[in-house]
Design an enzyme around this catalytic site. Structure first.
Site, PDB file in Angstrom:
ATOM      1  N   CYS A   2       0.660  -1.213   0.118  1.00 51.73           N
ATOM      2  CA  CYS A   2       0.137   0.062  -0.046  1.00 51.73           C
ATOM      3  C   CYS A   2       0.850   1.501  -0.037  1.00 51.73           C
ATOM      4  O   CYS A   2       0.303   2.205  -0.568  1.00 51.73           O
ATOM      5  CB  CYS A   2      -0.880  -0.015   1.456  1.00 51.73           C
ATOM      6  SG  CYS A   2      -1.926  -1.437   1.137  1.00 51.73           S
ATOM      7  N   ASN A  26     -10.015  -1.084  -2.221  1.00 54.38           N
ATOM      8  CA  ASN A  26      -8.912  -0.782  -1.737  1.00 54.38           C
ATOM      9  C   ASN A  26      -7.848  -1.497  -3.096  1.00 54.38           C
ATOM     10  O   ASN A  26      -7.988  -2.404  -3.294  1.00 54.38           O
ATOM     11  CB  ASN A  26      -8.293  -1.220  -0.615  1.00 54.38           C
ATOM     12  CG  ASN A  26      -7.008  -1.168  -0.263  1.00 54.38           C
ATOM     13  OD1 ASN A  26      -6.303  -0.903  -0.955  1.00 54.38           O
ATOM     14  ND2 ASN A  26      -6.904  -1.271   1.243  1.00 54.38           N
ATOM     15  N   HIS A  77      -3.740   6.989   1.221  1.00 57.64           N
ATOM     16  CA  HIS A  77      -4.122   5.588   0.577  1.00 57.64           C
ATOM     17  C   HIS A  77      -5.402   5.124   0.897  1.00 57.64           C
ATOM     18  O   HIS A  77      -5.840   5.214   2.194  1.00 57.64           O
ATOM     19  CB  HIS A  77      -3.053   4.583   0.990  1.00 57.64           C
ATOM     20  CG  HIS A  77      -3.624   2.858   1.063  1.00 57.64           C
ATOM     21  ND1 HIS A  77      -3.735   2.540  -0.281  1.00 57.64           N
ATOM     22  CD2 HIS A  77      -3.640   2.060   1.814  1.00 57.64           C
ATOM     23  CE1 HIS A  77      -4.241   1.252  -0.002  1.00 57.64           C
ATOM     24  NE2 HIS A  77      -4.083   1.021   1.186  1.00 57.64           N
TER      25      HIS A  77
HETATM   26  N1  ACO Z   1     -19.424  -9.819   5.382  1.00 54.03           N
HETATM   27  C1  ACO Z   1     -20.016 -10.094   6.524  1.00 54.03           C
HETATM   28  N2  ACO Z   1     -19.320 -10.482   7.675  1.00 54.03           N
HETATM   29  C2  ACO Z   1     -18.302 -10.508   7.762  1.00 54.03           C
HETATM   30  C3  ACO Z   1     -17.335 -10.226   6.656  1.00 54.03           C
HETATM   31  C4  ACO Z   1     -17.988  -9.701   5.555  1.00 54.03           C
HETATM   32  N3  ACO Z   1     -17.318  -9.467   4.206  1.00 54.03           N
HETATM   33  N4  ACO Z   1     -16.231 -10.098   7.181  1.00 54.03           N
HETATM   34  C5  ACO Z   1     -16.118 -10.461   8.412  1.00 54.03           C
HETATM   35  N5  ACO Z   1     -17.313 -10.890   8.757  1.00 54.03           N
HETATM   36  C6  ACO Z   1     -17.760 -11.158   9.978  1.00 54.03           C
HETATM   37  C7  ACO Z   1     -16.637 -11.806  10.727  1.00 54.03           C
HETATM   38  O1  ACO Z   1     -16.809 -13.235  10.554  1.00 54.03           O
HETATM   39  C8  ACO Z   1     -17.216 -11.546  12.406  1.00 54.03           C
HETATM   40  O2  ACO Z   1     -18.025 -12.410  12.762  1.00 54.03           O
HETATM   41  P1  ACO Z   1     -18.268 -13.026  14.019  1.00 54.03           P
HETATM   42  O3  ACO Z   1     -18.498 -11.944  14.948  1.00 54.03           O
HETATM   43  O4  ACO Z   1     -19.559 -13.917  14.045  1.00 54.03           O
HETATM   44  O5  ACO Z   1     -16.990 -13.695  14.315  1.00 54.03           O
HETATM   45  C9  ACO Z   1     -17.802 -10.168  12.197  1.00 54.03           C
HETATM   46  O6  ACO Z   1     -17.847  -9.939  10.916  1.00 54.03           O
HETATM   47  C10 ACO Z   1     -16.892  -9.001  12.640  1.00 54.03           C
HETATM   48  O7  ACO Z   1     -15.621  -9.276  12.445  1.00 54.03           O
HETATM   49  P2  ACO Z   1     -14.120  -8.242  12.396  1.00 54.03           P
HETATM   50  O8  ACO Z   1     -13.193  -8.694  11.607  1.00 54.03           O
HETATM   51  O9  ACO Z   1     -14.221  -8.035  13.839  1.00 54.03           O
HETATM   52  O10 ACO Z   1     -14.920  -7.160  12.045  1.00 54.03           O
HETATM   53  P3  ACO Z   1     -14.378  -5.390  12.022  1.00 54.03           P
HETATM   54  O11 ACO Z   1     -15.407  -4.788  12.506  1.00 54.03           O
HETATM   55  O12 ACO Z   1     -12.907  -5.405  12.477  1.00 54.03           O
HETATM   56  O13 ACO Z   1     -14.221  -5.043  10.490  1.00 54.03           O
HETATM   57  C11 ACO Z   1     -12.460  -4.961   8.941  1.00 54.03           C
HETATM   58  C12 ACO Z   1     -13.240  -5.801   9.754  1.00 54.03           C
HETATM   59  C13 ACO Z   1     -13.421  -4.128   8.086  1.00 54.03           C
HETATM   60  C14 ACO Z   1     -11.432  -5.750   7.908  1.00 54.03           C
HETATM   61  C15 ACO Z   1     -11.672  -4.132   9.885  1.00 54.03           C
HETATM   62  O14 ACO Z   1     -10.991  -4.924  10.879  1.00 54.03           O
HETATM   63  C16 ACO Z   1     -10.882  -3.117   9.203  1.00 54.03           C
HETATM   64  O15 ACO Z   1     -11.226  -2.072   8.780  1.00 54.03           O
HETATM   65  N6  ACO Z   1      -9.584  -3.263   9.286  1.00 54.03           N
HETATM   66  C17 ACO Z   1      -8.438  -2.259   8.679  1.00 54.03           C
HETATM   67  C18 ACO Z   1      -7.770  -3.463   7.910  1.00 54.03           C
HETATM   68  C19 ACO Z   1      -8.134  -2.532   6.396  1.00 54.03           C
HETATM   69  O16 ACO Z   1      -8.639  -1.638   5.993  1.00 54.03           O
HETATM   70  N7  ACO Z   1      -7.109  -3.285   5.379  1.00 54.03           N
HETATM   71  C20 ACO Z   1      -7.238  -2.726   4.192  1.00 54.03           C
HETATM   72  C21 ACO Z   1      -6.365  -3.427   3.590  1.00 54.03           C
HETATM   73  S1  ACO Z   1      -4.487  -3.205   4.368  1.00 54.03           S
HETATM   74  C22 ACO Z   1      -4.209  -1.458   4.084  1.00 54.03           C
HETATM   75  O17 ACO Z   1      -4.617  -1.088   2.948  1.00 54.03           O
HETATM   76  C23 ACO Z   1      -3.686  -1.032   4.953  1.00 54.03           C
END
Ligand code: ACO
Length: 334
Positions: free
Chosen positions: A114, A291, A261
């Protein structure tokens, strides 16, 4: 010492639009979940076989070169940032050299995910400052869709990523007032495996992967510890932006446009709030493209320019955070 300036920009995204509703048909997810967590409404995924990482990079590069008022033969050096090259080796820089029919100039591949575009810009900036080169093509391009786990198992990663390419031509600035003021690069390798694709690689040979009959074997898909990445991103983004401002004796209020980004809309909003920036000062297009890793900053900056959001003399800040972890910023007077 002379400064470098972005003289032209271009971008390309595949035609195929994949909406959140389309994803609902192939995995257990929902438009509401994706929008609430990431801000993404749709992304572009290539029509298999139609676009490639290098090919999209070439299309973006042609637009950037034309916008700069140059021709390919004016380019002295190529920097290509990607985590999704066409081949394991060689990297796509040489494919751009071939496709643009540029003489045997140097081509460098950057592997900083990224942060790749900002790292590439920083490298190119140093070459221009020292007078080694006059016009450098910096490209960020990604084809994620071919390598994602598009089942419910991979939904936390696969809904986030899109395909596309962006490019800039960096040239010697005509004046001392305009151009890149400084770039700032960082890494923290102890978190390398929190956002990574481990195989195929020299740690996971293809033979080993192909002979796995374990349905839970996922080393050939990207892995992301989402919460962990989120926490680090919202710390490192403001830190590296402040570092750039401090070095140049400037404040957040001086920024005309921050182009972060496009990791996740929630991360950008968090950064905006913690820096005290207004909606007008932060550019986002993640809702349309997802992304696109190394391509996200040049695509966003190019769109911002086309929308008239950046004018000569404006202070523009680019900032990135991602796999590695690596993070970086660049500050420039447009
Ligand atoms: N659709 C529906 N449910 C989902 C999905 C999906 N696509 N993905 C995960 N879930 C579920 C999980 O299984 C979990 O279910 P559970 O509670 O029954 O176990 C629930 O949603 C919550 O999961 P979390 O991983 O805790 O969700 P969170 O609120 O943290 O959101 C996310 C996940 C969006 C990835 C978040 O952690 C985030 O924004 N992270 C930052 C990472 C990022 O933006 N990366 C981008 C790429 S890296 C970069 O560019 C820097």
């Amino acid at each position: 010492m002379r400064k470098s300036i972005i003289k032209g920009m271009g971008f390309y995204v595949p035609e195929r639009v994949v909406t959140n509703a389309d994803l609902e048909k192939i995995m257990d997810t929902s438009d509401a979940w994706i929008q609430e967590r990431t801000g993404i409404r749709e992304r572009r995924w290539v029509e298999p076989g139609k676009d490639t990482t290098s090919g999209m990079g070439v299309k973006a590069a042609r637009m950037a070169i034309e916008q700069a008022g140059l021709s390919p033969s004016d380019i002295d050096f190529i920097v290509f940032a990607t985590l999704s090259p066409d081949y394991y080796f060689p990297g796509p820089g040489v494919q751009v050299q071939e496709a643009l029919e540029i003489d045997t100039i140097g081509a460098l591949d950057v592997r900083n995910q990224c942060s790749g575009f900002v790292y590439g810009l920083s490298v190119a900036d140093q070459y221009i400052r020292t007078g080694m080169y006059d016009n450098i093509l910096v490209i960020g391009s990604e084809l994620h869709s071919g390598g994602l786990d598009k089942t419910t198992r991979g939904r936390n990663v696969s809904v986030i990523f899109g395909d596309g390419a962006g490019a800039a031509v960096l040239s010697a600035s005509p004046s001392d007032e305009r151009g890149i003021l400084s770039t700032h690069l960082h890494s923290e390798g102890k978190h390398a495996r929190e956002l990574a694709l481990i195989g195929p690689s020299t740690q996971k040979w293809v033979d080993e992967i192909l002979t796995q009959n374990d349905p839970d074997y996922t080393d050939y898909y990207p892995y992301m510890n989402g919460n962990f990445v989120f926490k680090h991103a919202v710390t490192r983004f403001p830190e590296v932006i402040r570092e750039a401002l401090d070095q140049n004796g400037l404040n957040a209020s001086d920024i005309k446009l921050l182009v972060p980004h496009q990791a996740n809309l929630r991360i950008s909003q968090f950064v905006q709030r913690s820096m005290g920036l207004s909606d007008d000062q932060v550019y986002s297009n993640i809702m349309r493209y997802g992304n696109t890793t190394a391509a996200s900053i040049p695509i966003a900056l190019c769109e911002a320019i086309m929308e008239g959001k950046v004018k000569e003399g404006d202070l523009v800040c680019l900032a990135a955070f991602g796999s590695g972890f690596t993070w970086a910023s660049a500050l420039m007077n447009w």
